[in-house]
Motif scaffolding. Structure first.
Motif, PDB file in Angstrom:
ATOM      1  N   TYR A  35      -1.224  -3.849  -3.881  1.00  0.00           N
ATOM      2  CA  TYR A  35       0.356  -3.950  -3.319  1.00  0.00           C
ATOM      3  C   TYR A  35       0.565  -5.242  -2.822  1.00  0.00           C
ATOM      4  O   TYR A  35       0.305  -5.797  -1.906  1.00  0.00           O
ATOM      5  CB  TYR A  35       0.408  -2.962  -2.138  1.00  0.00           C
ATOM      6  N   ALA A  36       1.353  -6.172  -3.893  1.00  0.00           N
ATOM      7  CA  ALA A  36       1.576  -7.671  -3.734  1.00  0.00           C
ATOM      8  C   ALA A  36       3.113  -7.915  -3.985  1.00  0.00           C
ATOM      9  O   ALA A  36       3.730  -7.178  -4.489  1.00  0.00           O
ATOM     10  CB  ALA A  36       0.885  -8.232  -4.670  1.00  0.00           C
ATOM     11  N   ALA A  37       3.377  -8.789  -3.030  1.00  0.00           N
ATOM     12  CA  ALA A  37       4.840  -9.198  -3.133  1.00  0.00           C
ATOM     13  C   ALA A  37       4.713 -10.802  -3.409  1.00  0.00           C
ATOM     14  O   ALA A  37       4.142 -11.510  -2.902  1.00  0.00           O
ATOM     15  CB  ALA A  37       5.463  -9.086  -1.704  1.00  0.00           C
ATOM     16  N   ARG A 209       5.934  -5.968   3.978  1.00  0.00           N
ATOM     17  CA  ARG A 209       5.442  -4.649   3.741  1.00  0.00           C
ATOM     18  C   ARG A 209       4.131  -4.350   2.866  1.00  0.00           C
ATOM     19  O   ARG A 209       3.412  -3.516   2.562  1.00  0.00           O
ATOM     20  CB  ARG A 209       6.342  -3.587   3.228  1.00  0.00           C
ATOM     21  N   ALA A 210       3.901  -5.625   1.960  1.00  0.00           N
ATOM     22  CA  ALA A 210       2.771  -5.608   1.102  1.00  0.00           C
ATOM     23  C   ALA A 210       1.427  -6.119   1.839  1.00  0.00           C
ATOM     24  O   ALA A 210       1.346  -6.490   2.805  1.00  0.00           O
ATOM     25  CB  ALA A 210       3.380  -6.601   0.182  1.00  0.00           C
ATOM     26  N   ARG A 211       0.491  -5.745   0.904  1.00  0.00           N
ATOM     27  CA  ARG A 211      -0.781  -6.137   1.559  1.00  0.00           C
ATOM     28  C   ARG A 211      -1.100  -7.612   1.214  1.00  0.00           C
ATOM     29  O   ARG A 211      -2.214  -8.237   1.795  1.00  0.00           O
ATOM     30  CB  ARG A 211      -1.958  -5.414   0.873  1.00  0.00           C
ATOM     31  N   ARG A 212      -0.464  -8.352   0.266  1.00  0.00           N
ATOM     32  CA  ARG A 212      -0.622  -9.797  -0.181  1.00  0.00           C
ATOM     33  C   ARG A 212       0.763 -10.261  -0.195  1.00  0.00           C
ATOM     34  O   ARG A 212       1.641  -9.634  -1.262  1.00  0.00           O
ATOM     35  CB  ARG A 212      -1.339  -9.720  -1.232  1.00  0.00           C
ATOM     36  N   ALA A 225      -0.941 -15.032   1.397  1.00  0.00           N
ATOM     37  CA  ALA A 225      -1.087 -14.670   2.809  1.00  0.00           C
ATOM     38  C   ALA A 225      -1.669 -13.129   3.016  1.00  0.00           C
ATOM     39  O   ALA A 225      -0.773 -12.213   1.830  1.00  0.00           O
ATOM     40  CB  ALA A 225       0.114 -14.580   3.581  1.00  0.00           C
ATOM     41  N   GLU A 226      -2.621 -12.559   3.242  1.00  0.00           N
ATOM     42  CA  GLU A 226      -3.315 -11.434   3.245  1.00  0.00           C
ATOM     43  C   GLU A 226      -2.601 -10.526   4.399  1.00  0.00           C
ATOM     44  O   GLU A 226      -2.600 -11.244   5.678  1.00  0.00           O
ATOM     45  CB  GLU A 226      -4.697 -11.165   3.279  1.00  0.00           C
TER      46      GLU A 226
END
Ligand SMILES: Nc1ncnc2c1ncn2[C@@H]1O[C@H](COP(=O)(O)OP(=O)(O)O)[C@@H](O)[C@H]1O
Ligand SMILES: [Mg+2]
Length: 231
Positions: A35-37, A209-212, A225-226
């Motif tokens: 889940y990445a932005a 909201r993303a994990r990354r 950024a994690e």
């Protein structure tokens, strides 16, 4: 195996003899269930990167692996097949057929796959259910709100059961309430079905909201950024 792996990909556009280097060497891995932005200023190359990850376009140089296959070794029809099997794409502007019902919009990708009509309708209805639009299958986009139209577009992206959903500013044309609902659906698909979600956004609270969070600038990844692990 990673879903998508880009290694030093570049993309240059040539227009009227002038070359624009939209991506200048980007390496990025999208894992199963990711889940990445992707964020960054306008013109920084976000959409170009999404189009490459989604096999809507090919890199100028560098290597792109999708489902473990090097797209550089595939011809256009093989690439289209790989894209259909692996990836669902959601656009800011929905890109639905205006005079066609939600059900038929969602079923359309299955036509190209040779799925029979009854099966297409069944799977399209299931996909519309998954985006909370089971009660709207006979409506046309012109009879729907922006948020509903984007949910139809998500159902269309979902109907082929992709392992990756790529969404380029999916909430960009929506108000906060509709944007939240669309985000909720993307996150539920990520959590419950393990679909990897990669989205482009301008909004910091959506990216958070993303994990990354992958920050793009001038055709390069400037920072990743994690999110902290949930405790
Ligand atoms: N089809 C195209 N032809 C020529 N230049 C393009 C094309 N698409 C994008 N560009 C250029 O590539 C750069 C990156 O664009 P884009 O990936 O759309 O950025 P973003 O999505 O971050 O706003 C910009 O300078 C843009 O003008
Ligand atoms: Mg863009």
């Amino acid at each position: 195996m990673a879903e998508i792996e880009a290694v030093e990909v570049t993309r240059s556009y040539r227009m009227d003899g002038v070359s624009v280097d939209a991506l200048r060497g980007v390496s990025l891995t999208i894992e199963e269930g990711d889940y990445a932005a992707i964020i960054g200023p306008s013109g920084s190359g976000k959409s170009t990167l999404m189009h490459l990850l989604g096999c809507l376009d090919r890199p100028t140089t560098g290597t792109l692996l999708v489902g473990g296959r090097d797209v550089g070794t595939l011809d256009d029809s093989e690439l289209a097949e790989l894209r259909n099997q692996t990836i669902g794409f959601v656009f800011q502007s929905f890109q639905l057929l205006a005079r066609t019902t939600a059900l038929d919009n969602v079923a359309l990708p299955l036509v190209y796959r040779g799925v029979r009509r009854a099966e297409r309708r069944k799977r399209a209805a299931e996909a519309l259910d998954a985006v909370n639009l089971g009660h709207r299958i006979g409506h046309k986009p012109t009879q729907m709100s922006g948020g509903e139209q984007q949910r139809v577009a998500i159902a269309r992206a979902l109907v082929g059961e992709p392992s990756v959903l790529l969404a380029d500013e999916p909430t960009g044309n929506l108000d906060t309430v509709n944007g939240d609902e669309v985000m909720g659906i993307l996150e539920r698909l990520n959590k419950e079905r393990g679909v990897a979600v990669v989205l482009v956004t301008h909004e910091a609270d959506i990216a958070a909201r993303a994990r990354r969070i992958i920050r793009v600038r001038d055709g390069l990844i400037e920072a990743v950024a994690e999110a902290p692990e949930p405790s």
